[in-house]
Design a protein around this motif. Sequence first.
Motif, short mmCIF file in Angstrom:
data_model
loop_
_atom_site.label_atom_id
_atom_site.label_comp_id
_atom_site.label_asym_id
_atom_site.label_seq_id
_atom_site.Cartn_x
_atom_site.Cartn_y
_atom_site.Cartn_z
N GLY A 1 0.80 -1.22 0.00
CA GLY A 1 0.00 0.00 0.00
C GLY A 1 0.82 1.26 0.00
N GLY A 2 2.13 1.14 -0.13
CA GLY A 2 3.00 2.30 -0.02
C GLY A 2 3.81 2.62 -1.25
N ILE B 1 5.76 5.81 -6.48
CA ILE B 1 6.37 5.11 -7.62
C ILE B 1 5.33 4.90 -8.72
N GLU B 2 4.13 4.52 -8.33
CA GLU B 2 3.09 4.29 -9.34
C GLU B 2 2.71 5.59 -10.05
N LEU C 1 -2.54 -0.67 -7.17
CA LEU C 1 -3.54 -0.56 -6.11
C LEU C 1 -3.34 0.69 -5.26
N SER C 2 -2.10 1.12 -5.06
CA SER C 2 -1.84 2.27 -4.21
C SER C 2 -2.43 3.55 -4.79
N ILE D 1 -5.27 -5.30 1.48
CA ILE D 1 -3.87 -5.08 1.84
C ILE D 1 -3.57 -5.65 3.22
N ALA D 2 -4.48 -5.43 4.17
CA ALA D 2 -4.27 -5.97 5.52
C ALA D 2 -4.25 -7.49 5.51
N ALA D 3 -5.14 -8.11 4.74
CA ALA D 3 -5.17 -9.57 4.67
C ALA D 3 -3.87 -10.12 4.07
N LEU D 4 -3.37 -9.47 3.03
CA LEU D 4 -2.11 -9.90 2.43
C LEU D 4 -0.94 -9.70 3.39
N PHE D 5 -0.95 -8.58 4.11
CA PHE D 5 0.11 -8.31 5.07
C PHE D 5 0.13 -9.38 6.17
#
Length: 316
Positions: free
Chosen positions: A254-255, A259-260, A268-269, A291-295
């Motif tokens: 998410g950070g 760059i994107e 996604l960010s 994002i939280a689930a992936l983390f």
Amino acid sequence: MARFLIQRTAIGLILLYFVVTAIFLMLHVLPGDPAELLLVGQGGTATPEAVAALRTTLGLDQPLGTQYWDYLTGLIRGDLGTSLQDGEPVAAYVVQRLPRTLLLVLSATVVAVAVGIPLGAWTARRGGTVDAVARALVSTGIAAPAYVIGLFLVYLFALKLQWLPSSGYVPFAEDPLGMLERLILPTLTLAIGFTAIVMRMTRAAVLEVISQDWVRTATAAGLRSRRVLVAHVIRNALSPVLTVVGLQMGAFLGGTVIIERMFNWPGLSGLLVGAVENRDYPLVQGIVIVIAALFIGLNMLVDLSYPLLDPRGRKR
């Protein structure tokens, strides 16, 4: 191991529940009426009647507890909600954008691990001037902001040498080579600082393991120093390195918005930032939950890898 996996899964689900609850509550205490903002953003007239009608359509006129319960039951069914901007399912946006961000994060991780671990172990073994120069480069890589590194890479490889395109995204199915060319610069921008972190952590872990008595015993017994380093020292030193890699990958999910945006990479960010600006609550909630689930999943994989690297972890 089965018991440990069940425990970690239960803890992960509890953490995810608290994340869902916290995001839901925080977004609903922000100033501004989503219905009014949506009408104004679409060029409509935000009359009280129109706002009230839209709030009823979106379910925003329901009590907060009812909205929370409906959202939780929807998540259990796999429904992330509907975007307030165009009425499209949030899951469709996530499915479209998430693979692009994952590709960027995984590419940077592969480069950082493939370069950082060998260099960190090599500099720890060599010491002296090589180690001092390596530490200076590592400090520079960590301190340099990602956007500065990205601008330098664009100037060098896109403008000066004209080897690579400066930005953009092409689907792999349409142009595989074009997609890979456009992936190189954002990957290197993320990987340079990431490599420096992995290299520093590997060096510190290897130096700690090398000082152990069993390493000196193995060397005195006649084992080749390279075999001791590769087969024993590095393997025992990888646990803290994997922890850093997992945390950094989670942060990248998410950070990577700068760059994107810099390389016009539709991940996604960038979608998350746009959703926050437009007060698109369901879209923000869906992205943050994914994002939280992936983390949490990444941290579970890291925890499960410890016993594989160090047999002492299985007993603990």
